[in-house]
Structures are given as structure tokens and as C-alpha cells.
Design a protein around this motif. Structure first.
Motif, PDB file in Angstrom:
ATOM      1  N   VAL A 257      70.825  29.936  48.850  1.00 13.55           N
ATOM      2  CA  VAL A 257      71.656  29.465  50.274  1.00 13.55           C
ATOM      3  C   VAL A 257      72.284  30.933  50.406  1.00 13.55           C
ATOM      4  CG1 VAL A 257      73.380  28.261  51.076  1.00 13.55           C
ATOM      5  CG2 VAL A 257      71.556  27.315  49.954  1.00 13.55           C
ATOM      6  N   ALA A 258      73.009  31.588  49.234  1.00 14.63           N
ATOM      7  CA  ALA A 258      74.024  32.565  49.514  1.00 14.63           C
ATOM      8  C   ALA A 258      73.038  33.736  50.042  1.00 14.63           C
ATOM      9  CB  ALA A 258      74.412  33.125  47.958  1.00 14.63           C
ATOM     10  N   THR A 259      71.808  33.974  49.589  1.00 13.97           N
ATOM     11  CA  THR A 259      70.825  34.877  50.015  1.00 13.97           C
ATOM     12  C   THR A 259      70.328  34.740  51.439  1.00 13.97           C
ATOM     13  OG1 THR A 259      70.069  35.026  47.624  1.00 13.97           O
ATOM     14  CG2 THR A 259      68.679  36.107  49.193  1.00 13.97           C
ATOM     15  N   VAL A 260      70.165  33.637  51.741  1.00 16.75           N
ATOM     16  CA  VAL A 260      69.736  33.267  53.116  1.00 16.75           C
ATOM     17  C   VAL A 260      70.805  33.586  54.292  1.00 16.75           C
ATOM     18  CG1 VAL A 260      69.100  31.474  54.824  1.00 16.75           C
ATOM     19  CG2 VAL A 260      68.304  31.607  52.475  1.00 16.75           C
ATOM     20  N   ALA A 261      72.141  33.253  53.664  1.00 15.59           N
ATOM     21  CA  ALA A 261      73.287  33.457  54.363  1.00 15.59           C
ATOM     22  C   ALA A 261      73.554  35.079  54.543  1.00 15.59           C
ATOM     23  CB  ALA A 261      74.595  33.001  53.716  1.00 15.59           C
ATOM     24  N   SER A 262      73.235  35.847  53.431  1.00 15.62           N
ATOM     25  CA  SER A 262      73.434  37.161  53.603  1.00 15.62           C
ATOM     26  C   SER A 262      72.348  37.725  54.325  1.00 15.62           C
ATOM     27  CB  SER A 262      73.435  37.753  52.172  1.00 15.62           C
ATOM     28  OG  SER A 262      73.609  39.253  52.387  1.00 15.62           O
ATOM     29  N   VAL A 263      71.192  37.453  54.207  1.00 14.50           N
ATOM     30  CA  VAL A 263      70.166  37.819  55.216  1.00 14.50           C
ATOM     31  C   VAL A 263      70.378  37.604  56.729  1.00 14.50           C
ATOM     32  CG1 VAL A 263      67.490  37.572  55.800  1.00 14.50           C
ATOM     33  CG2 VAL A 263      68.389  37.882  53.487  1.00 14.50           C
ATOM     34  N   ILE A 264      70.967  36.502  56.925  1.00 13.18           N
ATOM     35  CA  ILE A 264      71.143  35.964  58.499  1.00 13.18           C
ATOM     36  C   ILE A 264      72.375  36.861  59.069  1.00 13.18           C
ATOM     37  CG2 ILE A 264      71.813  34.287  59.956  1.00 13.18           C
ATOM     38  CD1 ILE A 264      70.060  32.553  58.253  1.00 13.18           C
ATOM     39  N   ILE A 265      73.357  36.652  58.166  1.00 18.11           N
ATOM     40  CA  ILE A 265      74.569  37.140  58.611  1.00 18.11           C
ATOM     41  C   ILE A 265      74.848  38.742  58.422  1.00 18.11           C
ATOM     42  CG2 ILE A 265      77.473  37.088  58.736  1.00 18.11           C
ATOM     43  CD1 ILE A 265      76.859  34.228  57.456  1.00 18.11           C
ATOM     44  N   GLY A 266      74.221  39.318  57.528  1.00 18.22           N
ATOM     45  CA  GLY A 266      74.174  40.730  57.410  1.00 18.22           C
ATOM     46  C   GLY A 266      75.436  41.429  56.501  1.00 18.22           C
ATOM     47  N   VAL A 267      75.915  40.270  55.762  1.00 15.66           N
ATOM     48  CA  VAL A 267      76.970  40.813  55.032  1.00 15.66           C
ATOM     49  C   VAL A 267      76.991  40.207  53.527  1.00 15.66           C
ATOM     50  CG1 VAL A 267      78.885  41.066  56.713  1.00 15.66           C
ATOM     51  CG2 VAL A 267      78.663  39.024  55.484  1.00 15.66           C
ATOM     52  N   PRO A 268      77.766  40.981  52.566  1.00 12.35           N
ATOM     53  CA  PRO A 268      77.427  40.131  51.168  1.00 12.35           C
ATOM     54  C   PRO A 268      78.018  38.809  51.183  1.00 12.35           C
ATOM     55  CG  PRO A 268      78.529  42.314  50.943  1.00 12.35           C
ATOM     56  CD  PRO A 268      78.561  42.026  52.673  1.00 12.35           C
ATOM     57  N   VAL A 269      77.336  38.008  50.403  1.00  6.78           N
ATOM     58  CA  VAL A 269      77.702  36.529  50.133  1.00  6.78           C
ATOM     59  C   VAL A 269      77.952  36.322  48.710  1.00  6.78           C
ATOM     60  CG1 VAL A 269      77.231  34.204  50.652  1.00  6.78           C
ATOM     61  CG2 VAL A 269      76.676  35.672  52.535  1.00  6.78           C
ATOM     62  N   LYS A 270      79.097  35.702  48.383  1.00  3.42           N
ATOM     63  CA  LYS A 270      79.114  35.310  47.007  1.00  3.42           C
ATOM     64  C   LYS A 270      79.202  33.795  46.664  1.00  3.42           C
ATOM     65  CE  LYS A 270      81.981  36.969  43.076  1.00  3.42           C
ATOM     66  NZ  LYS A 270      83.050  37.904  42.565  1.00  3.42           N
ATOM     67  N   TRP A 271      78.346  33.387  45.675  1.00  2.00           N
ATOM     68  CA  TRP A 271      78.643  32.162  45.121  1.00  2.00           C
ATOM     69  C   TRP A 271      78.861  32.147  43.477  1.00  2.00           C
ATOM     70  CZ3 TRP A 271      74.559  29.626  42.077  1.00  2.00           C
ATOM     71  CH2 TRP A 271      74.785  28.087  41.725  1.00  2.00           C
ATOM     72  N   VAL A 272      79.976  31.500  43.207  1.00  2.00           N
ATOM     73  CA  VAL A 272      80.173  31.291  41.813  1.00  2.00           C
ATOM     74  C   VAL A 272      80.469  29.778  41.582  1.00  2.00           C
ATOM     75  CG1 VAL A 272      81.405  31.721  39.946  1.00  2.00           C
ATOM     76  CG2 VAL A 272      80.896  33.533  41.350  1.00  2.00           C
ATOM     77  N   GLU A 273      79.286  29.091  40.781  1.00  2.00           N
ATOM     78  CA  GLU A 273      79.757  27.810  40.372  1.00  2.00           C
ATOM     79  C   GLU A 273      80.968  27.393  39.603  1.00  2.00           C
ATOM     80  OE1 GLU A 273      75.639  26.060  38.285  1.00  2.00           O
ATOM     81  OE2 GLU A 273      77.079  27.256  37.227  1.00  2.00           O
ATOM     82  N   THR A 274      81.333  26.151  40.180  1.00  2.00           N
ATOM     83  CA  THR A 274      82.487  25.352  39.446  1.00  2.00           C
ATOM     84  C   THR A 274      81.946  24.938  38.195  1.00  2.00           C
ATOM     85  OG1 THR A 274      82.061  23.278  40.477  1.00  2.00           O
ATOM     86  CG2 THR A 274      83.737  24.703  41.590  1.00  2.00           C
ATOM     87  N   ARG A 275      82.759  24.376  37.196  1.00  2.00           N
ATOM     88  CA  ARG A 275      82.539  23.920  35.927  1.00  2.00           C
ATOM     89  C   ARG A 275      81.617  22.630  36.272  1.00  2.00           C
ATOM     90  NH1 ARG A 275      80.542  25.600  31.834  1.00  2.00           N
ATOM     91  NH2 ARG A 275      81.915  27.289  32.040  1.00  2.00           N
ATOM     92  N   THR A 276      82.077  22.034  37.246  1.00  2.00           N
ATOM     93  CA  THR A 276      81.633  20.653  37.474  1.00  2.00           C
ATOM     94  C   THR A 276      80.051  20.739  37.885  1.00  2.00           C
ATOM     95  OG1 THR A 276      83.360  19.355  37.704  1.00  2.00           O
ATOM     96  CG2 THR A 276      81.801  18.373  38.809  1.00  2.00           C
ATOM     97  N   GLU A 277      79.925  21.886  38.873  1.00  2.03           N
ATOM     98  CA  GLU A 277      78.558  22.193  39.489  1.00  2.03           C
ATOM     99  C   GLU A 277      77.580  22.333  38.324  1.00  2.03           C
ATOM    100  OE1 GLU A 277      79.239  23.623  43.856  1.00  2.03           O
ATOM    101  OE2 GLU A 277      79.922  24.738  42.350  1.00  2.03           O
ATOM    102  N   ASN A 278      78.286  23.248  37.302  1.00  5.56           N
ATOM    103  CA  ASN A 278      77.346  23.802  36.242  1.00  5.56           C
ATOM    104  C   ASN A 278      76.779  22.522  35.543  1.00  5.56           C
ATOM    105  OD1 ASN A 278      77.260  25.034  33.174  1.00  5.56           O
ATOM    106  ND2 ASN A 278      76.291  26.255  34.694  1.00  5.56           N
ATOM    107  N   LEU A 279      77.681  21.459  34.997  1.00  7.89           N
ATOM    108  CA  LEU A 279      77.436  20.408  34.290  1.00  7.89           C
ATOM    109  C   LEU A 279      76.682  19.507  34.760  1.00  7.89           C
ATOM    110  CD1 LEU A 279      80.636  19.909  32.276  1.00  7.89           C
ATOM    111  CD2 LEU A 279      78.483  20.594  31.328  1.00  7.89           C
ATOM    112  N   THR A 280      76.786  19.286  36.271  1.00  7.29           N
ATOM    113  CA  THR A 280      76.003  18.139  36.852  1.00  7.29           C
ATOM    114  C   THR A 280      74.725  18.571  37.611  1.00  7.29           C
ATOM    115  OG1 THR A 280      77.468  18.681  38.844  1.00  7.29           O
ATOM    116  CG2 THR A 280      78.063  16.960  37.216  1.00  7.29           C
ATOM    117  N   THR A 281      74.629  19.894  37.907  1.00 12.76           N
ATOM    118  CA  THR A 281      73.200  20.298  38.864  1.00 12.76           C
ATOM    119  C   THR A 281      72.510  21.289  37.978  1.00 12.76           C
ATOM    120  OG1 THR A 281      74.392  21.937  39.984  1.00 12.76           O
ATOM    121  CG2 THR A 281      74.743  19.826  40.897  1.00 12.76           C
TER     122      THR A 281
END
Ligand code: CDP
Length: 774
Positions: A257-281
Motif C-alpha cells: 500500500v505504501a508503494t502504490v501510494a508513492s507511485v500514485i502521489i509521487g512523494v515518499p510514503v513511510k509505513w512502520v507497524e505498531t507492535r499490535t500490528e506486528n503480533l496480529t497480522t
């Protein structure tokens, strides 16, 4: 073969020789960068009726909200899995299949704004009945994956070995055990979660991805295949990370999703998981339910092994599964023992849980296999009323049987299991401990001694058996020696704290007689490093380590020609001795590699290309088979169920050791994880499919207070096929230790008649077992 390499160079003699640099994903801040936060499903199984973005889009700073439908319109909704048999959703589309599944992404000017706006994305769900238990999934009353044919939750059946001979041998065995042994769902839980900075530069048309990935080249190929962007226009950089343990190999929705967003918008997009996201997904590990049967003679000679497994794969079959990889390496389930007949089968099912089955500090399913056989051998010893040490001694594959063809299809390279166990028993003082235990038992005290004499298999390739997306599992090295004799070494791997910057320099330094301190090691940048399959499952030393040694030997071949030119003798008269090129029979006539390096640029022989650099792509002929004897000594409090690990000894054999201190560090870290798996950690779900371990207050990480003090030692049985005789080591302590702890607790509870408790052996479970028994 020496015990460890690194006896020649001043620096390498010093076991403290460790170095490294550091740049983490969190340090990466680019101008104009936007941030991604993900919307998660509260339901494990639900139909998505509608998604209303309007309130979130109205928040100042929110630039976009992306849903599964948007991705579907761009044909980016499904991701291929690495093994290629299934596909997985990027964002839930039509249905959610596990609690916390990613449903939408919010892109905003700050992380805080993005996370706040997540709350305003309104999703209307129609809850469906969940399937939480793989045995329930087997019934096929609720079908989870509408997108697949045939309509069943059964993913695959895999088997290996001689089914008929094993059944006959079991039926005619004088003694037989059968137990359901569960290796519960756990999580690698690296301290730094997963993340990405995707930077599409519309002016150059290049997409730069800073990812916590440990397989940057494979990820570049995967992104190119999914997005259609040519591979040369994608640049993946894997910065240093705070631990991976197999968790950072898969491609996760946040990356896409971060990559698609950057490709579409043309600026850098950052995504860093939360702890809960890491443990649950993100990729869980294990979740194998194994019915283990062993047959034996009355004297304790094993006759047959059969293991039938039900595997819970969650909603997508993203695991490296047994159909393609030899048993996901589960075929190592015969362990260190010479079984005349064996048969293993695995049936995998979809459930409403996240996908995974990743190689958490192990080669895919080796940990489960090792746990099954080591627990099984202890149960057999109990039934035979035999010392578990004696049962193991009687059934070990003997030193002279190597290379050993196992009944489940592996060729073990080398080992001397009896000698390693002997060393461990001597160090721990086994006889004295058994005497102490007998005394304590008379007084009603619960003391236990647990042993694990595991063998594992690491080093995926070889390419003929292992691939990712069809790419053979080789690895690579590139070496460039500069005129002054320093150099740069690049490999296709990417460490996550295992110290490749140190050990790769040591391997090359040793082969070339150069100071490893003057060799810069680089990994993890697809623009500069040679193509490799990455770092996980202890494959780096068996595969890239081999490539490095062989690349260095290629350099030495060319250097020999230059040395002959400098020494004014024929090439046949030149020999490599004591880290120099000498002239046979003339001891004081020699040149060093540094002198040769200078000549390679200033004075090469007339028929020789200038320069001193090369590369090597190494496809190993076989896996390597490290092993060890681990012994745990525990005291159990009968009133509270508390287990105190009084001593823990690990005697490992990983062949030639490159760096003793790094190996020791690997063992310590892996033992702490094995301890946590044995006593503390499980990703549990309630019957409605709710994840009960969403943060570190529910999913426990051992601190220095709980973690026992480790005793370590080693034996050295080099791998005959590896260029320097080294086997992998990083995963051994995680593979070998849980069963030593469990065997020790079961040994302590033996006087009460308790034979098996499933991990984790929490205080409550142990207390209940004691109470029920008494
Ligand atoms: O693939 P990964 O780096 O996780 O695992 P590994 O190949 O087992 O190596 C872990 C670390 O231990 C690396 O720095 C290796 O070079 C080092 N090692 C060693 O010094 N001697 C060995 N025989 C095996 C590994």
C-alpha cells in the motif's frame, strides 16, 4: 580442518573482533514524506458491506484513503505467495478472513494524523461464523476461501516415507508410544517491527524502497512482477533492523500500500507497524498438531516412526509448505536416530487466523520436527523405563554411517552424536545429577533433567530442490581488492544482527591472507550487491559463506599468476603457504597478497587483465546438518507449579567455527527464545477468533530476570561439502532447546505420573497437572 578459522590474522585471533555500522528505518526521513496507517478488521470473518472514506478524507493533512476496491481496480489486489500455490489479499476485498486483517490505508502528512484518521474510516461489516480450530476446518461446514476451487478448507496433503513398511513395523513392535504433540502458534516478535519507505521519483522514473526486508533482491523481483515496473527501475535498500527471526521475509500489505501510494502521489510514503500490528497480522510460526508414534523392541531399539500432522495455516497459504520444499524440511523428523522405517504426512487447513508458518529462527518446519522426535524419544524412554540418555545412545546414527541416507530422503553430511552427548554429560555431571534427583525424589521434591540431542538441516538451497518464485536458492559474493590490498566484499545476504560484516570479512581475509579489518562488507542494496536469496533459516554461512570462500579462491587463482610474474618463476612453481605466495623449495622467496594487489593494477603480467576482482554464485550440493546436545536441569515447586531452570548446557556442533564470539552470541539469543517458547509464549485465539495476545503484556518477552544463565561448549565436525567446512548455527538453539526444557519438567513430574503437557509450560498449566495427578 582447524577448530575455527581466524588463527592467522592478528585481529581474528581476538574473539572480540566484532564490528558493524548502523542505519535503521526510523532514521530515514525524506523531504515531503507522507505516512501510511492501516485500518484493521475487528472481525475474524465478515462480509464487507461498504466502506465510507468521506470523514477521514475531510481531516486536514489526509491525502488519500486506499481500499481493496481501489487496488482491485488497479489489478493490485492479490499478491503471489513465494511458493506460488496460493495468493493473498493485499487489503480485504469482499470478505475479511482474520481479526486485524488490513481493510484500508490512510495516507497523511504525519503518522499521528494518519492514525487518528483511521478511526474515521467507516466500514460496515456483516459478521460470519469463524473457523478457529484446524480440526473444525477439516469438517468443511464453513468454507473460508470463496475465491478458490475446489471449495474446501483443505490446502494440501503431503507425505514422505514408506507408509506400508512403517505401519507393519509399528504393528509388530514390542513397545509402542503414541502422543499428540503440539507445537503451538508463536511469533518471532522482533523488537523493531516491519516497515518501509517507498520513494517514487517521477522525474527519474525510479522507485526506491527502504525496507526491513531480509531478502531485498527477491522483494525487488516480486515488486516488479506485481507492479510491472521494470526491475532496473526498482532499488531496494535493506537498512539495519532490530531483529528479524524470519518475520521480515514475507511481503506484507503495508509494503504494497505504501508503494502504490508513492507511485500514485509521487512523494515518499513511510509505513512502520505498531507492535499490535506486528503480533496480529505478520507471519506467525509453528501451529503444528503432530500425532507421533514410535515403535521399539523391548531392549529399546527403535523400529519405526510415524508422524501425522494437522497444520493450521491461517487464511492464506503463505508458508513455505512441504509440497515444494522437502517437507518444509519436516522430513528431518527422524532426527539423530537410525530408524529402519519412517513415514510423515501433513494436512494443512485454512482457518480465520493470519497467514504465516514462517521460518522463525529455523528452516521452515525443522523446529516442529525436532520437538516431535525429541519429545517422542523421551516418552518412549519412560515407557521402556530406560534412561533417556541410554535410549538415545543406542539409537544414534553412528559416526561411520555418514554420509547417512535418512528414511525420509535427506543425506546427512557429517556428525558424531555420541561424542557430543558424551561431552555434554561430562560437563553437566550427569551421574551426580541423577543421584541428587534420586535423593530429592525420596523427599518428595520435584527435580528434573531434560535432554535434547537434536539434528537439524540448514542452508537452503540446493537450487535443484529449493526456489522462491522459481529462482534457485543459490547465493552470491563479489570481491574487489583495491591496489593497496584493502577491499570491498559484497554478498546477496542481509544480516539482522548476526554479524556478517565481521564474519564475511574473516572468511575472505583468511582465504586471501588479508586483514579482515581492511575489508569493507556490504549487503542489502540491490544496486550494488550481487543477486542473492537473503538471510533467514541459517542459510547465510552454508550458502553465501561458501560463495565468499570460492570467490576468494578465484581471486587467489588470478593472484597466483601475478605472483609468478613478480617472483619471476613459472606459475607451477608458486605455492600458497602461510598466507603468502612462495616459491616451492625456496623458503625466503615470497610475495604477499598486498604486493600482488598493487601489481595487479601497476604491473600485471603481459597476458593478464589488470585489476583484482571477481564474483561467485554458489549453489550448494547439499544442506548442512548442525546438531547438538542440550541439557536442562529444573526444580519444580509442587505448591505453585513454578519452574526454576537451575542449569542449561548447550553443546553445539556447527562444523568449522568462523567467529567463536558471534557463535556464542547466536546460541545465547536463540536459547532465550527457546526458553520463552517453552514457558511463556503462545498466540492464542478464543473460540470467536479473537487474538488474545496483541501486545507485550499478553505476549511475554523474557527479561534478564527470567532468563537462565547459559553454559555453552562445542564439538567440531566439519561439513565435508562446504568450502570451509562450516554449517549454519543461528537457528540451532531455537530448534534444539524447547524440548530440553519440556523433557526436564516432565522428568520432574514423572513420580506423579504426568507424561505430557503442551507448551507453553506456564505456572498455571504445571500447577494444574500436579493437582490433577495428586
Ligand atoms: O543466516 P544467518 O546469518 O542467520 O545464520 P548463520 O549462517 O548460522 O550465521 C549466523 C552468524 O554466525 C554469522 O555471522 C555467521 O558467519 C556466524 N557463524 C560462524 O561464525 N561459524 C559458523 N560455523 C556458523 C555461523
Amino acid at each position: 580442518m582447524t577448530q575455527s578459522i581466524g588463527v592467522s590474522m592478528k585481529r581474528k585471533e581476538d574473539p572480540r573482533f566484532i564490528r558493524g555500522r548502523g542505519r535503521y528505518l526510523d532514521d530515514i526521513k525524506l523531504p515531503g514524506m507522507l505516512y501510511l496507517a492501516l485500518v484493521h478488521s475487528p472481525y475474524p470473518h465478515a462480509r464487507i458491506k461498504s466502506i465510507d472514506k468521506s470523514k477521514a478524507m475531510a481531516v486536514p493533512g489526509v491525502k488519500a484513503v486506499i481500499t481493496g476496491e481501489d487496488l482491485d481496480a488497479a489489478k493490485l489486489e492479490w499478491l503471489p505467495t513465494f511458493h506460488g500455490y496460493d495468493k493473498q489479499m493485499v487489503l480485504a476485498f469482499g470478505k475479511t478472513l482474520y481479526q486485524y486483517q488490513e481493510v484500508a490505508g490512510v495516507i497523511a502528512t504525519s503518522r499521528e494524523v494518519a492514525h487518528d484518521a483511521v478511526e474515521l474510516v467507516e466500514v460496515e461489516y456483516e459478521p460470519l461464523d469463524p473457523v478457529v480450530d484446524p480440526y473444525q476446518a477439516k469438517e468443511d461446514t464453513i468454507i473460508l476461501r470463496d475465491d478458490r476451487e475446489p471449495k474446501t478448507n483443505h490446502i494440501y496433503h503431503w507425505e514422505v516415507g514408506d507408509k506400508t513398511a512403517t505401519a507393519t513395523a509399528l504393528d509388530t513392535s514390542a513397545v509402542r508410544i503414541k502422543e499428540r504433540i503440539i507445537s503451538p502458534r508463536c511469533h518471532p516478535a522482533p523488537l523493531e517491527p516491519c516497515g518501509i519507505v517507498a520513494d517514487m521519483n517521477k522525474a527519474t522514473g525510479r522507485l526506491t524502497l527502504y525496507m526491513t526486508s531480509r531478502a531485498p533482491h527477491v522483494h525487488r523481483t516480486a515488486f516488479s512482477l506485481v507492479t510491472g515496473i521494470p526491475e532496473d527501475k526498482i532499488h531496494v535498500i535493506s537498512p539495519d533492523v532490530g531483529g528479524g527471526f524470519g518475520n521480515k521475509v514475507p511481503v506484507y500489505p503495508g509494503y504494497v500500500v505504501a508503494t502504490v501510494a508513492s507511485v500514485i502521489i509521487g512523494v515518499p510514503v513511510k509505513w512502520v507497524e505498531t507492535r499490535t500490528e506486528n503480533l496480529t497480522t505478520t507471519g506467525f510460526a509453528r501451529d503444528y498438531h503432530m500425532d507421533v508414534e514410535i515403535g521399539a523392541t523391548k531392549e529399546g531399539k527403535v523400529t519405526a516412526l510415524r508422524v501425522s500432522t494437522v497444520a493450521d495455516h491461517g487464511a492464506f497459504d503463505a508458508a513455505a509448505d512441504p509440497r515444494k520444499y522437502p517437507a518444509g524440511m519436516f522430513g528431518i523428523v527422524t532426527g539423530s536416530y537410525d530408524f529402519p522405517a519412517a513415514f510423515a504426512e501433513v494436512d494443512a487447513y485454512f482457518t480465520n487466523k493470519p497467514p504465516g508458518g514462517i521460518a522463525y529462527r529455523c528452516s521452515f518446519r525443522v523446529t516442529e520436527a525436532s520437538f516431535a522426535i525429541e519429545r517422542g524419544m523421551d516418552l518412549l524412554a519412560r515407557k521402556l523405563e530406560m534412561d533417556p540418555v541410554e535410549l538415545r545412545r543406542q539409537n544414534f546414527i553412528k559416526k561411520e554411517q555418514f554420509p547417512y541416507s535418512s528414511p525420509l530422503g535427506f543425506t546427512y553430511d557429517s556428525g558424531d552424536y555420541a561424542a557430543t552427548m558424551r561431552k555434554a554429560l561430562d560437563i553437566i555431571g550427569y551421574e551426580a545429577l541423577r543421584k541428587e534427583q534420586a535423593e530429592k525424589r525420596k523427599r518428595g521434591e520435584l527435580m528434573g533433567i531434560g535432554i535434547s540431542t537434536f539434528t537439524e538441516t540448514v542452508g537452503a538451497g540446493p537450487g535443484k530442490q529449493f526456489d522462491i518464485l522459481g529462482i534457485k536458492m543459490f547465493d552470491s559474493a563479489e570481491i574487489r581488492i583495491h591496489p593497496t590490498g584493502s577491499g570491498i566484499v559484497r554478498a546477496g545476504t542481509r544480516h539482522q544482527g548476526q554479524g556478517h560484516e565481521t564474519t564475511w570479512a574473516q572468511i575472505v581475509g583468511e582465504e586471501l591472507g588479508l586483514d579482515p579489518q581492511e575489508l569493507l562488507v556490504e549487503e542489502g542494496d540491490t544496486d550494488t550487491a550481487p543477486y542473492g536469496l537473503g538471510t533467514y533459516a541459517s542459510r547465510s554461512t552454508p550458502v553465501a559463506g561458501g560463495a565468499l570462500a570460492l570467490a576468494a579462491r578465484r581471486i587467489r587463482e588470478k593472484a597466483k599468476k601475478i605472483a609468478a610474474h613478480l617472483l619471476e618463476v613459472a606459475e607451477d612453481d608458486v605455492e600458497w603457504k602461510d598466507y603468502k605466495f612462495g616459491v616451492k623449495g625456496i623458503p625466503d622467496k615470497s610475495v604477499t597478497m598486498k604486493e600482488v594487489a598493487f601489481a595487479a593494477y601497476t604491473n600485471p603480467p603481459p597476458d593478464t587483465e589488470p585489476g583484482l576482482e571477481t564474483s561467485y554464485y554458489y549453489d550448494p550440493p547439499n544442506l548442512t546438518f548442525p546438531y547438538g546436545t542440550y541439557i536442562a536441569v529444573v526444580d519444580v515447586d509442587a505448591d505453585t507449579g513454578a519452574v526454576k531452570v537451575r542449569r542449561f548446557l548447550a553443546v553445539d556442533d556447527c562444523g568449522t567455527v568462523i567467529n567463536p564470539m558471534i557463535v556464542e552470541g547466536q546460541i545465547h539469543g536463540g536459547l532465550a527464545e527457546g526458553f520463552a517458547i517453552a514457558f511463556m509464549q503462545e498466540i492464542k485465539y478464543d473460540e470467536d477468533g479473537n487474538n488474545l495476545n496483541t501486545n507485550f503484556t499478553e505476549y511475554l518477552i523474557p527479561t534478564a530476570l527470567e532468563t537462565p544463565a547459559w553454559e555453552t561448549d562445542r564439538t567440531v565436525t566439519p561439513s565435508p561439502h562446504h568450502p570451509i567446512g562450516a554449517k549454519g548455527v543461528g537457528e540451532s538453539p531455537n530448534v534444539g532447546s524447547p524440548q530440553a526444557f519440556v523433557n526436564a519438567v516432565m522428568d520432574a513430574l514423572a513420580p506423579l505420573g504426568v507424561t505430557h503437557i503442551d507448551m507453553p509450560l506456564t505456572r498455571e498449566k504445571v500447577w494444574r497437572a500436579i493437582r490433577n495427578a495428586s
